[in-house]
Write a protein that holds these residues in place. Structure first.
Motif, PDB file in Angstrom:
ATOM      1  N   ARG A  73      55.585  -1.825  35.683  1.00  0.00           N
ATOM      2  CA  ARG A  73      55.849  -0.436  35.313  1.00  0.00           C
ATOM      3  C   ARG A  73      55.004  -0.081  34.106  1.00  0.00           C
ATOM      4  O   ARG A  73      55.080  -0.747  33.076  1.00  0.00           O
ATOM      5  CB  ARG A  73      57.330  -0.306  34.991  1.00  0.00           C
ATOM      6  N   ALA A  74      54.200   0.956  34.222  1.00  0.00           N
ATOM      7  CA  ALA A  74      53.350   1.375  33.119  1.00  0.00           C
ATOM      8  C   ALA A  74      54.029   2.497  32.340  1.00  0.00           C
ATOM      9  O   ALA A  74      54.613   3.406  32.928  1.00  0.00           O
ATOM     10  CB  ALA A  74      52.004   1.853  33.628  1.00  0.00           C
ATOM     11  N   GLU A  75      53.940   2.418  31.022  1.00  0.00           N
ATOM     12  CA  GLU A  75      54.444   3.461  30.133  1.00  0.00           C
ATOM     13  C   GLU A  75      53.342   3.807  29.149  1.00  0.00           C
ATOM     14  O   GLU A  75      52.703   2.909  28.582  1.00  0.00           O
ATOM     15  CB  GLU A  75      55.684   2.993  29.372  1.00  0.00           C
ATOM     16  N   THR A  76      53.116   5.107  28.956  1.00  0.00           N
ATOM     17  CA  THR A  76      52.073   5.576  28.054  1.00  0.00           C
ATOM     18  C   THR A  76      52.688   6.443  26.974  1.00  0.00           C
ATOM     19  O   THR A  76      53.547   7.286  27.257  1.00  0.00           O
ATOM     20  CB  THR A  76      51.011   6.389  28.818  1.00  0.00           C
ATOM     21  N   ARG A  77      52.243   6.237  25.758  1.00  0.00           N
ATOM     22  CA  ARG A  77      52.648   7.054  24.624  1.00  0.00           C
ATOM     23  C   ARG A  77      51.386   7.685  24.045  1.00  0.00           C
ATOM     24  O   ARG A  77      50.314   7.070  24.029  1.00  0.00           O
ATOM     25  CB  ARG A  77      53.354   6.224  23.555  1.00  0.00           C
ATOM     26  N   THR A  78      51.510   8.923  23.577  1.00  0.00           N
ATOM     27  CA  THR A  78      50.379   9.662  23.022  1.00  0.00           C
ATOM     28  C   THR A  78      50.786  10.299  21.711  1.00  0.00           C
ATOM     29  O   THR A  78      51.927  10.738  21.554  1.00  0.00           O
ATOM     30  CB  THR A  78      49.940  10.772  24.000  1.00  0.00           C
ATOM     31  N   GLN A 102      46.114   7.544  22.918  1.00  0.00           N
ATOM     32  CA  GLN A 102      47.004   7.153  24.007  1.00  0.00           C
ATOM     33  C   GLN A 102      47.094   5.629  24.061  1.00  0.00           C
ATOM     34  O   GLN A 102      46.077   4.943  23.941  1.00  0.00           O
ATOM     35  CB  GLN A 102      46.472   7.634  25.353  1.00  0.00           C
ATOM     36  N   PHE A 103      48.300   5.133  24.265  1.00  0.00           N
ATOM     37  CA  PHE A 103      48.508   3.691  24.358  1.00  0.00           C
ATOM     38  C   PHE A 103      49.376   3.420  25.577  1.00  0.00           C
ATOM     39  O   PHE A 103      50.468   3.978  25.699  1.00  0.00           O
ATOM     40  CB  PHE A 103      49.194   3.163  23.096  1.00  0.00           C
ATOM     41  N   THR A 104      48.871   2.573  26.482  1.00  0.00           N
ATOM     42  CA  THR A 104      49.593   2.238  27.714  1.00  0.00           C
ATOM     43  C   THR A 104      49.899   0.745  27.736  1.00  0.00           C
ATOM     44  O   THR A 104      49.028  -0.081  27.456  1.00  0.00           O
ATOM     45  CB  THR A 104      48.762   2.607  28.959  1.00  0.00           C
ATOM     46  N   LEU A 105      51.128   0.448  28.098  1.00  0.00           N
ATOM     47  CA  LEU A 105      51.572  -0.938  28.240  1.00  0.00           C
ATOM     48  C   LEU A 105      52.197  -1.068  29.623  1.00  0.00           C
ATOM     49  O   LEU A 105      52.965  -0.198  30.050  1.00  0.00           O
ATOM     50  CB  LEU A 105      52.599  -1.272  27.155  1.00  0.00           C
ATOM     51  N   VAL A 106      51.848  -2.138  30.335  1.00  0.00           N
ATOM     52  CA  VAL A 106      52.425  -2.398  31.648  1.00  0.00           C
ATOM     53  C   VAL A 106      53.469  -3.496  31.487  1.00  0.00           C
ATOM     54  O   VAL A 106      53.159  -4.593  31.013  1.00  0.00           O
ATOM     55  CB  VAL A 106      51.344  -2.818  32.671  1.00  0.00           C
ATOM     56  N   PHE A 107      54.691  -3.165  31.865  1.00  0.00           N
ATOM     57  CA  PHE A 107      55.796  -4.117  31.784  1.00  0.00           C
ATOM     58  C   PHE A 107      55.923  -4.851  33.113  1.00  0.00           C
ATOM     59  O   PHE A 107      55.802  -4.231  34.178  1.00  0.00           O
ATOM     60  CB  PHE A 107      57.108  -3.378  31.493  1.00  0.00           C
ATOM     61  N   GLU A 123      65.735  -2.405  31.282  1.00  0.00           N
ATOM     62  CA  GLU A 123      65.533  -1.092  30.671  1.00  0.00           C
ATOM     63  C   GLU A 123      65.665  -1.143  29.152  1.00  0.00           C
ATOM     64  O   GLU A 123      64.916  -0.476  28.438  1.00  0.00           O
ATOM     65  CB  GLU A 123      66.530  -0.076  31.239  1.00  0.00           C
ATOM     66  N   ALA A 124      66.608  -1.909  28.650  1.00  0.00           N
ATOM     67  CA  ALA A 124      66.807  -1.996  27.195  1.00  0.00           C
ATOM     68  C   ALA A 124      65.574  -2.591  26.519  1.00  0.00           C
ATOM     69  O   ALA A 124      65.179  -2.147  25.439  1.00  0.00           O
ATOM     70  CB  ALA A 124      68.047  -2.825  26.870  1.00  0.00           C
ATOM     71  N   ALA A 125      64.949  -3.574  27.148  1.00  0.00           N
ATOM     72  CA  ALA A 125      63.742  -4.190  26.583  1.00  0.00           C
ATOM     73  C   ALA A 125      62.579  -3.198  26.593  1.00  0.00           C
ATOM     74  O   ALA A 125      61.810  -3.129  25.630  1.00  0.00           O
ATOM     75  CB  ALA A 125      63.377  -5.457  27.350  1.00  0.00           C
ATOM     76  N   VAL A 126      62.459  -2.415  27.662  1.00  0.00           N
ATOM     77  CA  VAL A 126      61.403  -1.390  27.732  1.00  0.00           C
ATOM     78  C   VAL A 126      61.632  -0.367  26.630  1.00  0.00           C
ATOM     79  O   VAL A 126      60.711  -0.009  25.889  1.00  0.00           O
ATOM     80  CB  VAL A 126      61.369  -0.718  29.120  1.00  0.00           C
ATOM     81  N   ALA A 127      62.864   0.121  26.496  1.00  0.00           N
ATOM     82  CA  ALA A 127      63.193   1.125  25.484  1.00  0.00           C
ATOM     83  C   ALA A 127      62.908   0.597  24.079  1.00  0.00           C
ATOM     84  O   ALA A 127      62.354   1.323  23.246  1.00  0.00           O
ATOM     85  CB  ALA A 127      64.653   1.552  25.613  1.00  0.00           C
TER      86      ALA A 127
END
Length: 133
Positions: free
Chosen positions: A7-12, A98-103, A109-113
């Motif tokens: 699962r990829a999550e990106t923050r900008t 932009q920073f993307t991390l693939v989990f 979910e708690a670890a991703v958050a």
């Protein structure tokens, strides 16, 4: 056939500094000590790689940069398909980082958050350093 394994999550974050300032800051792995000290409490170069020393274990990284594309990727030397992928984009006279991390699949979910909260804090730190430059 190709499969998605995570699962990829990106923050900008918007930064009131030229893209070149942001790129120079995040593209220098020594600056990880300033903006991501939880990830890289100690870092040193070793040939073409960087070694993050956690005291009990070490992580070997490849920092792959492209000024033309505005990319700065922090890749695991053991598997360069994994790591953090980032990009600096122009936004008027400022920049977007932009920073993307693939989990990995199955990451709770708690670890991703928790990790995304840390990334958000790191991006705020990048903004402070770059805007002060």
């Amino acid at each position: 056939m190709h499969t998605i394994s995570g699962r990829a999550e990106t923050r900008t974050i918007s930064i009131a500094a030229p893209p070149s300032t942001v790129f120079d800051f995040v593209g220098d792995a020594r600056n990880l000590l300033k903006w991501a000290p939880g990830f890289a409490p100690n870092i040193a170069t070793s040939g073409d790689e960087w070694v993050v020393d956690y005291g009990t274990e070490k992580l070997r990284l490849i920092v792959r940069t492209s000024r033309d594309a505005g990319t700065v990727d922090f890749l695991r030397a053991a598997d360069p398909r994994t790591g953090g992928f980032s990009r600096v984009l122009p936004n008027g006279e400022g920049a977007e980082y932009q920073f993307t991390l693939v989990f990995p699949a199955g990451t709770p979910e708690a670890a991703v958050a928790d990790q995304l909260k840390i990334i958000d804090e790191e991006l705020q730190t990048v903004r402070r350093f770059c805007e002060a430059a």
